[in-house]
Design a protein around this motif. Structure first.
Motif, PDB file in Angstrom:
ATOM      1  N   HIS A 124      -9.973  -3.666  -8.204  1.00  0.00           N
ATOM      2  CA  HIS A 124      -9.110  -4.461  -7.496  1.00  0.00           C
ATOM      3  C   HIS A 124      -9.180  -5.783  -7.717  1.00  0.00           C
ATOM      4  CE1 HIS A 124      -6.191  -4.349  -4.261  1.00  0.00           C
ATOM      5  NE2 HIS A 124      -6.684  -5.436  -3.986  1.00  0.00           N
ATOM      6  N   ASP A 182      -3.631 -10.191  -4.525  1.00  0.00           N
ATOM      7  CA  ASP A 182      -3.222  -8.680  -4.847  1.00  0.00           C
ATOM      8  C   ASP A 182      -2.288  -8.583  -5.999  1.00  0.00           C
ATOM      9  OD1 ASP A 182      -4.725  -7.288  -3.041  1.00  0.00           O
ATOM     10  OD2 ASP A 182      -3.236  -7.436  -1.391  1.00  0.00           O
ATOM     11  N   ASP A 206     -14.096  -2.941  -0.727  1.00  0.00           N
ATOM     12  CA  ASP A 206     -14.362  -2.675  -2.245  1.00  0.00           C
ATOM     13  C   ASP A 206     -15.147  -1.671  -2.532  1.00  0.00           C
ATOM     14  OD1 ASP A 206     -15.217  -3.303  -4.909  1.00  0.00           O
ATOM     15  OD2 ASP A 206     -13.599  -4.798  -4.740  1.00  0.00           O
ATOM     16  N   SER A 215       0.952  -1.161  -0.061  1.00  0.00           N
ATOM     17  CA  SER A 215      -0.117  -0.108   0.036  1.00  0.00           C
ATOM     18  C   SER A 215       0.846   1.146  -0.005  1.00  0.00           C
ATOM     19  CB  SER A 215      -0.907   0.018   1.200  1.00  0.00           C
ATOM     20  OG  SER A 215      -0.186   0.272   2.434  1.00  0.00           O
ATOM     21  N   ASP A 264      -1.876   3.801 -11.475  1.00  0.00           N
ATOM     22  CA  ASP A 264      -2.660   2.743 -12.096  1.00  0.00           C
ATOM     23  C   ASP A 264      -2.602   2.933 -13.397  1.00  0.00           C
ATOM     24  OD1 ASP A 264      -4.183   0.784 -12.463  1.00  0.00           O
ATOM     25  OD2 ASP A 264      -5.760   1.137 -11.245  1.00  0.00           O
ATOM     26  N   SER A 308      -6.979  -8.603 -10.590  1.00  0.00           N
ATOM     27  CA  SER A 308      -6.077  -9.697 -10.409  1.00  0.00           C
ATOM     28  C   SER A 308      -6.706 -10.897 -11.132  1.00  0.00           C
ATOM     29  CB  SER A 308      -6.278  -9.880  -8.717  1.00  0.00           C
ATOM     30  OG  SER A 308      -5.499  -8.843  -7.925  1.00  0.00           O
ATOM     31  N   CYS A 356      -2.917  -7.401  -8.727  1.00  0.00           N
ATOM     32  CA  CYS A 356      -3.282  -6.184  -9.312  1.00  0.00           C
ATOM     33  C   CYS A 356      -2.239  -5.002  -8.971  1.00  0.00           C
ATOM     34  CB  CYS A 356      -4.749  -5.872  -8.824  1.00  0.00           C
ATOM     35  SG  CYS A 356      -5.080  -5.550  -7.183  1.00  0.00           S
ATOM     36  N   LYS A 357      -1.543  -5.398  -7.876  1.00  0.00           N
ATOM     37  CA  LYS A 357      -0.619  -4.115  -7.325  1.00  0.00           C
ATOM     38  C   LYS A 357       0.850  -4.137  -7.952  1.00  0.00           C
ATOM     39  CE  LYS A 357      -3.085  -3.885  -2.871  1.00  0.00           C
ATOM     40  NZ  LYS A 357      -2.851  -3.856  -1.268  1.00  0.00           N
TER      41      LYS A 357
END
Length: 189
Positions: free
Chosen positions: A120, A83, A150, A38, A114, A124, A85-86
């Protein structure tokens, strides 16, 4: 053994689905192993995303996995990759902050960058499925791992409630993500 080595060993030991090797190779080409989890909340430090993924795996396996009825491959996939997606999601930038002497100085901080704003959990799922197929329960678990946090469930969501009701793995992943985030990881301040 480093956390990256632990992740790769766990991944290779437990995930044997077609496409898993290509997904791991793709991960190695991203910042997944060095990115924060984060910008300033939990595990907001270099390698925080890796630490968080392992923490979620450890909580999920130790508290919610029954070797007689549950599939270790599924549990490994959803916890280690929830995660995904990070990866490629953060950048560093300089911001002004007062130091201990009360003087302003520029300090590096993480910021969101992003390049693929797809959501989110769904992002993923999309990224995982570029390489290997997810079972329905796995896709639902990864999609809804944020639970009420979310953005799409502001004001409530029957879809989230139905997912949790129908797919116990989704509830277990959400609980493991919460515990890892709030009980096992520090804020990156």
């Amino acid at each position: 053994m480093s956390n990256k080595e632990i992740f790769i060993e766990t991944y290779n030991k437990n995930i044997h689905r077609p496409g898993a090797e290509k997904l791991l190779a793709w991960l190695e080409g991203t910042d997944f192993f060095t990115a924060p989890a984060s910008t300033r909340f939990h595990a907001a430090y270099e390698g925080g995303l890796l630490d968080h993924s392992l923490n979620v795996y450890n909580v999920l396996i130790s508290k919610h996995f029954n070797p007689e009825t549950d599939d270790l491959e599924s549990y490994t996939i959803v916890s280690l990759l929830h995660d995904l997606c990070k990866a490629g999601f953060y950048k560093t930038e300089l911001r002004n902050r007062k130091n201990d002497r009360g003087e302003w100085e520029k300090v590096p901080v993480y910021a969101v960058d992003d390049q693929f704003p797809y959501g989110h959990g769904e992002k993923s799922v999309f990224l995982i499925e570029r390489f290997m197929r997810l079972r329905t329960e796995e896709a639902i678990a990864v999609r809804w791992h944020m639970g009420g946090f979310d953005e799409s469930v502001k004001g409530g969501s029957f879809a989230l409630a139905h997912a949790f009701e129908k797919y116990p793995l989704a509830v277990k992943l959400h609980l493991s993500d919460l515990e890892a985030t709030y009980l096992h990881e520090s804020r990156g301040e």
